[in-house]
Design a protein around this motif. Sequence first.
Motif, PDB file in Angstrom:
ATOM      1  N   GLY A   1      88.969 -41.030 -29.537  1.00 31.02           N
ATOM      2  CA  GLY A   1      87.948 -41.030 -30.653  1.00 31.02           C
ATOM      3  C   GLY A   1      88.579 -41.516 -31.982  1.00 31.02           C
ATOM      4  O   GLY A   1      89.833 -41.935 -31.961  1.00 31.02           O
ATOM      5  N   LEU A   2      87.735 -41.393 -32.912  1.00 33.97           N
ATOM      6  CA  LEU A   2      88.283 -41.850 -34.195  1.00 33.97           C
ATOM      7  C   LEU A   2      87.446 -40.923 -35.302  1.00 33.97           C
ATOM      8  O   LEU A   2      86.321 -40.482 -35.166  1.00 33.97           O
ATOM      9  CB  LEU A   2      87.876 -43.315 -34.548  1.00 33.97           C
ATOM     10  CG  LEU A   2      86.668 -43.754 -34.913  1.00 33.97           C
ATOM     11  CD1 LEU A   2      86.043 -43.961 -36.038  1.00 33.97           C
ATOM     12  CD2 LEU A   2      86.592 -45.362 -34.181  1.00 33.97           C
ATOM     13  N   THR A   3      88.273 -40.805 -36.359  1.00 34.94           N
ATOM     14  CA  THR A   3      87.667 -40.179 -37.467  1.00 34.94           C
ATOM     15  C   THR A   3      87.879 -40.973 -38.785  1.00 34.94           C
ATOM     16  O   THR A   3      89.009 -41.487 -39.057  1.00 34.94           O
ATOM     17  CB  THR A   3      88.307 -38.853 -37.650  1.00 34.94           C
ATOM     18  OG1 THR A   3      88.185 -38.063 -36.653  1.00 34.94           O
ATOM     19  CG2 THR A   3      87.903 -37.940 -38.943  1.00 34.94           C
TER      20      THR A   3
ATOM     21  N   THR B   1      86.885 -41.157 -43.076  1.00 34.42           N
ATOM     22  CA  THR B   1      86.469 -40.239 -44.138  1.00 34.42           C
ATOM     23  C   THR B   1      86.106 -41.303 -45.260  1.00 34.42           C
ATOM     24  O   THR B   1      86.872 -42.198 -45.688  1.00 34.42           O
ATOM     25  CB  THR B   1      87.541 -39.292 -44.772  1.00 34.42           C
ATOM     26  OG1 THR B   1      88.702 -39.783 -44.940  1.00 34.42           O
ATOM     27  CG2 THR B   1      87.663 -38.129 -43.531  1.00 34.42           C
TER      28      THR B   1
ATOM     29  N   THR C   1      79.650 -37.509 -34.863  1.00 33.72           N
ATOM     30  CA  THR C   1      79.415 -36.174 -35.710  1.00 33.72           C
ATOM     31  C   THR C   1      79.572 -36.619 -37.214  1.00 33.72           C
ATOM     32  O   THR C   1      80.749 -37.349 -37.510  1.00 33.72           O
ATOM     33  CB  THR C   1      80.257 -35.216 -35.412  1.00 33.72           C
ATOM     34  OG1 THR C   1      80.164 -34.856 -34.103  1.00 33.72           O
ATOM     35  CG2 THR C   1      80.195 -33.792 -36.180  1.00 33.72           C
TER      36      THR C   1
ATOM     37  N   SER D   1      79.593 -35.370 -41.035  1.00 35.19           N
ATOM     38  CA  SER D   1      79.506 -34.121 -41.761  1.00 35.19           C
ATOM     39  C   SER D   1      79.579 -34.622 -43.322  1.00 35.19           C
ATOM     40  O   SER D   1      80.260 -35.493 -43.688  1.00 35.19           O
ATOM     41  CB  SER D   1      81.013 -33.306 -41.626  1.00 35.19           C
ATOM     42  OG  SER D   1      80.895 -32.779 -40.198  1.00 35.19           O
TER      43      SER D   1
ATOM     44  N   ILE E   1      82.857 -37.261 -43.730  1.00 34.93           N
ATOM     45  CA  ILE E   1      83.591 -37.110 -42.547  1.00 34.93           C
ATOM     46  C   ILE E   1      82.922 -37.323 -41.185  1.00 34.93           C
ATOM     47  O   ILE E   1      82.142 -36.841 -41.006  1.00 34.93           O
ATOM     48  CB  ILE E   1      84.367 -35.817 -42.375  1.00 34.93           C
ATOM     49  CG1 ILE E   1      84.857 -35.242 -43.642  1.00 34.93           C
ATOM     50  CG2 ILE E   1      85.116 -35.613 -41.126  1.00 34.93           C
ATOM     51  CD1 ILE E   1      85.177 -33.625 -43.744  1.00 34.93           C
TER      52      ILE E   1
ATOM     53  N   ASN F   1      83.096 -38.705 -37.438  1.00 39.38           N
ATOM     54  CA  ASN F   1      83.793 -38.407 -36.034  1.00 39.38           C
ATOM     55  C   ASN F   1      83.080 -39.020 -35.041  1.00 39.38           C
ATOM     56  O   ASN F   1      81.862 -38.836 -34.767  1.00 39.38           O
ATOM     57  CB  ASN F   1      84.286 -37.006 -35.951  1.00 39.38           C
ATOM     58  CG  ASN F   1      85.087 -36.898 -34.823  1.00 39.38           C
ATOM     59  OD1 ASN F   1      84.826 -36.986 -33.645  1.00 39.38           O
ATOM     60  ND2 ASN F   1      86.341 -36.850 -35.158  1.00 39.38           N
ATOM     61  N   HIS F   2      83.777 -40.308 -34.143  1.00 44.24           N
ATOM     62  CA  HIS F   2      83.203 -40.842 -33.151  1.00 44.24           C
ATOM     63  C   HIS F   2      84.052 -40.753 -32.190  1.00 44.24           C
ATOM     64  O   HIS F   2      85.126 -41.138 -32.071  1.00 44.24           O
ATOM     65  CB  HIS F   2      82.994 -42.355 -33.655  1.00 44.24           C
ATOM     66  CG  HIS F   2      81.829 -43.019 -32.569  1.00 44.24           C
ATOM     67  ND1 HIS F   2      81.311 -44.156 -32.787  1.00 44.24           N
ATOM     68  CD2 HIS F   2      81.499 -42.852 -31.098  1.00 44.24           C
ATOM     69  CE1 HIS F   2      80.674 -44.638 -31.776  1.00 44.24           C
ATOM     70  NE2 HIS F   2      80.661 -43.587 -30.861  1.00 44.24           N
ATOM     71  N   GLU F   3      83.642 -39.879 -31.018  1.00 41.52           N
ATOM     72  CA  GLU F   3      84.504 -39.589 -30.001  1.00 41.52           C
ATOM     73  C   GLU F   3      83.825 -39.841 -28.446  1.00 41.52           C
ATOM     74  O   GLU F   3      82.612 -40.180 -28.249  1.00 41.52           O
ATOM     75  CB  GLU F   3      84.589 -37.904 -30.212  1.00 41.52           C
ATOM     76  CG  GLU F   3      83.434 -36.881 -29.968  1.00 41.52           C
ATOM     77  CD  GLU F   3      83.814 -35.799 -30.311  1.00 41.52           C
ATOM     78  OE1 GLU F   3      84.961 -35.197 -30.498  1.00 41.52           O
ATOM     79  OE2 GLU F   3      82.875 -34.966 -30.430  1.00 41.52           O
TER      80      GLU F   3
ATOM     81  N   ARG G   1      87.045 -48.050 -28.727  1.00 43.01           N
ATOM     82  CA  ARG G   1      87.164 -47.290 -29.937  1.00 43.01           C
ATOM     83  C   ARG G   1      87.472 -48.077 -31.070  1.00 43.01           C
ATOM     84  O   ARG G   1      87.104 -48.101 -32.489  1.00 43.01           O
ATOM     85  CB  ARG G   1      88.565 -46.182 -29.735  1.00 43.01           C
ATOM     86  CG  ARG G   1      88.868 -45.613 -31.159  1.00 43.01           C
ATOM     87  CD  ARG G   1      90.303 -44.987 -31.252  1.00 43.01           C
ATOM     88  NE  ARG G   1      91.167 -45.834 -30.799  1.00 43.01           N
ATOM     89  CZ  ARG G   1      92.502 -45.811 -30.151  1.00 43.01           C
ATOM     90  NH1 ARG G   1      92.459 -44.670 -29.720  1.00 43.01           N
ATOM     91  NH2 ARG G   1      93.282 -46.709 -29.859  1.00 43.01           N
TER      92      ARG G   1
ATOM     93  N   LYS H   1      85.638 -48.909 -34.790  1.00 43.40           N
ATOM     94  CA  LYS H   1      86.507 -48.576 -35.747  1.00 43.40           C
ATOM     95  C   LYS H   1      86.288 -49.844 -36.938  1.00 43.40           C
ATOM     96  O   LYS H   1      85.908 -49.620 -37.895  1.00 43.40           O
ATOM     97  CB  LYS H   1      87.932 -48.353 -35.604  1.00 43.40           C
ATOM     98  CG  LYS H   1      88.751 -48.100 -37.062  1.00 43.40           C
ATOM     99  CD  LYS H   1      89.983 -47.792 -36.819  1.00 43.40           C
ATOM    100  CE  LYS H   1      90.922 -47.242 -38.106  1.00 43.40           C
ATOM    101  NZ  LYS H   1      92.200 -46.737 -37.996  1.00 43.40           N
TER     102      LYS H   1
END
Length: 153
Positions: free
Chosen positions: A15-17, A19, A109, A111, A122, A124-126, A134, A138
């Motif tokens: 996954g990746l996050t 911001t 997700t 946020s 924020i 989040n792609h998981e 991934r 990204k």
Amino acid sequence: MNPVKADPSLAARPGLTLTRRLRARPEKVYAAWTEPEKLIAWFGPASVKPGSLRADLDVRVGGRYRISFEDDAGEYFEVGGIYREVVPSERLVFSWAWHSTPERESQVTISLKREGGGTLLIFNHEQFFDAVARDNHKRGWTEFFDKLENVVA
């Protein structure tokens, strides 16, 4: 139901996050994700053929979305999924699958948190199929968010 709890093997998938601090209120950033005419202003890579981007969004829990475009070389791309959570100006959760690889469903997700006069996004792609998927996403999301930042500012 949380898909990771239903299938523990999903937790092991990459996954990746990401911001971003955006100079716009959460309501404006949320609209950029949920109103088709606003989404097409920033979504997609630089190679999108002008005028080819389409967005069909039914933003409600259980609603579907479909986003499609052609690139400069004439190749067709389409991604879609189902909204799993919708909290206006705060949170969106949806499945994500390209039409060319529907078996490789992942989850996004978003946020949104008010921060001063702007928004902390924020993202989040998981549950990616593998690390290559991934890493490709990204690169794509980073490019998209550069455009989003300019559109909402």
